[in-house]
Scaffold this motif. Structure first.
Motif, PDB file in Angstrom:
ATOM      1  N   GLU A   1      -5.225  -1.631  -3.431  1.00 24.52           N
ATOM      2  CA  GLU A   1      -4.070  -1.550  -4.323  1.00 24.52           C
ATOM      3  C   GLU A   1      -4.178  -0.480  -5.396  1.00 24.52           C
ATOM      4  O   GLU A   1      -3.220  -0.263  -6.137  1.00 24.52           O
ATOM      5  CB  GLU A   1      -3.853  -2.917  -4.998  1.00 24.52           C
ATOM      6  CG  GLU A   1      -3.546  -4.038  -4.018  1.00 24.52           C
ATOM      7  CD  GLU A   1      -3.305  -5.354  -4.720  1.00 24.52           C
ATOM      8  OE1 GLU A   1      -3.441  -5.391  -5.964  1.00 24.52           O
ATOM      9  OE2 GLU A   1      -2.992  -6.343  -4.034  1.00 24.52           O
ATOM     10  N   LEU A   2      -5.314   0.206  -5.489  1.00 28.72           N
ATOM     11  CA  LEU A   2      -5.506   1.178  -6.555  1.00 28.72           C
ATOM     12  C   LEU A   2      -5.957   2.527  -5.977  1.00 28.72           C
ATOM     13  O   LEU A   2      -6.355   2.621  -4.812  1.00 28.72           O
ATOM     14  CB  LEU A   2      -6.563   0.688  -7.549  1.00 28.72           C
ATOM     15  CG  LEU A   2      -6.296  -0.640  -8.246  1.00 28.72           C
ATOM     16  CD1 LEU A   2      -7.510  -1.056  -9.069  1.00 28.72           C
ATOM     17  CD2 LEU A   2      -5.060  -0.574  -9.121  1.00 28.72           C
TER      18      LEU A   2
ATOM     19  N   ARG B   1      -2.034   2.515  -9.790  1.00 31.20           N
ATOM     20  CA  ARG B   1      -1.705   1.549  -8.754  1.00 31.20           C
ATOM     21  C   ARG B   1      -1.165   2.306  -7.548  1.00 31.20           C
ATOM     22  O   ARG B   1      -0.380   3.243  -7.683  1.00 31.20           O
ATOM     23  CB  ARG B   1      -0.676   0.539  -9.259  1.00 31.20           C
ATOM     24  CG  ARG B   1      -0.595  -0.717  -8.384  1.00 31.20           C
ATOM     25  CD  ARG B   1       0.197  -1.821  -9.063  1.00 31.20           C
ATOM     26  NE  ARG B   1      -0.335  -2.187 -10.371  1.00 31.20           N
ATOM     27  CZ  ARG B   1      -1.419  -2.925 -10.560  1.00 31.20           C
ATOM     28  NH1 ARG B   1      -2.105  -3.375  -9.518  1.00 31.20           N
ATOM     29  NH2 ARG B   1      -1.824  -3.216 -11.785  1.00 31.20           N
TER      30      ARG B   1
END
Length: 300
Positions: free
Chosen positions: A48-49, A102
């Motif tokens: 997610e990052l 993100r």
């Protein structure tokens, strides 16, 4: 113009920086992304990052700029922009700032098919128009060196002439085509900016635009963000769009003829210095350069 990469971040470096400054994230796996960028290098961090690091000292201040302005833009634009979730500091391990963002879903605009381009052009024009209409008080100014987006085209003539001469000498450009491209350049240079400074993304390229279906879903890589002449944000009209989608894009933006002509100058300058190998750059720009020169040679 110095765009030479002077530092090549690695997954091991990213992991060590996380251990030093973001220990709660250090156990997440780090891996390179497929299209990492040029001014910055990008790495997946878990699912997610991502971690974004400048590749040279000349690009380091742009990290601070993104950290300052991306949160402001996220609240004001109708499409997604990166969310900064961590601001890394210079250290002995890495001399410049870096960011944790993100991850944004979507496909690159370079994957679009010709029949999808008109709808995409319409959605991109709407997003850029929204950006241009934001209040500019306190916004970042364009860089000082020639070629900094948002500046006038001044200071770029020598590179254009050098590239044209090299391509002619190498028999990769005929005399007639060189003369037509030179006319495009002189036409662009003759167009003064008559509008006050507006927000510009600074690098509206297929690798910095995410799509869902045939619509723009996110703008990424705001390292060229500035308040200035928005002409350089029209370059994608020549690097990605065909004639029908170019017309849709132009109509949606509603910029005056002078701004459109200066955008042609930006597109020509970059395509020439890439095609003449005056700079090194990414694969997408290398692939686009011949197409841009072909289209602009017939533009006037």
């Amino acid at each position: 113009m110095n765009e030479t990469v002077t530092f090549e971040p690695t997954t091991a470096l990213v992991t060590s920086l996380l251990k030093e400054q973001f220990p709660t994230l250090a156990k997440l796996p780090v891996r390179g992304v497929r299209n990492s960028g040029w001014d910055n290098r990008t790495f997946h961090l878990g699912d997610e990052l991502l971690v974004r690091l400048p590749s040279a000292a000349a690009y380091a201040d742009n990290i601070y700029k993104e950290q300052r302005w991306l949160p402001w833009l996220r609240d004001r634009l109708p499409i997604a922009v990166p969310e900064v979730v961590g601001c890394g500091k210079p250290s002995e391990r890495f001399p410049w700032p870096f960011s944790i963002h993100r991850w944004l879903p979507g496909e690159l605009a370079s994957t679009l098919t010709p029949d999808q381009l008109p709808a995409f052009a319409e959605s991109l024009a709407a997003a850029l128009t929204a950006l241009q209409q934001l209040p500019t008080t306190g916004g970042p100014v364009p860089g000082l060196r020639p070629g900094s987006r948002g500046r006038p085209l001044e200071g770029m003539d020598a590179a254009v002439d050098q590239a044209l001469d090299r391509l002619l000498h190498e028999n990769r450009l005929g005399q007639g085509k060189r003369d037509r491209l030179r006319a495009v350049w002189h036409h662009a240079r003759s167009q003064p900016s008559t509008t006050p400074g507006q927000w510009l993304h600074g690098d509206v390229a297929a690798g910095n635009l995410l799509v869902t279906g045939d619509r723009l879903s996110a703008l990424i890589d705001f390292s060229g963000l500035a308040v200035g002449d928005p002409a350089s944000d029209t370059v994608i009209a020549w690097t990605l769009f065909d004639a029908p989608s170019r017309a849709v894009f132009s109509a949606g933006l509603g910029l005056d003829d002078g701004c459109w002509a200066r955008g042609m100058g930006w597109a020509l300058w970059k395509a020439l210095i890439v095609e003449a190998r005056l700079i090194d750059t990414n694969a997408l720009e290398k692939a686009a350069a011949p197409r841009v020169l072909a289209a602009l040679g017939d533009a006037l």
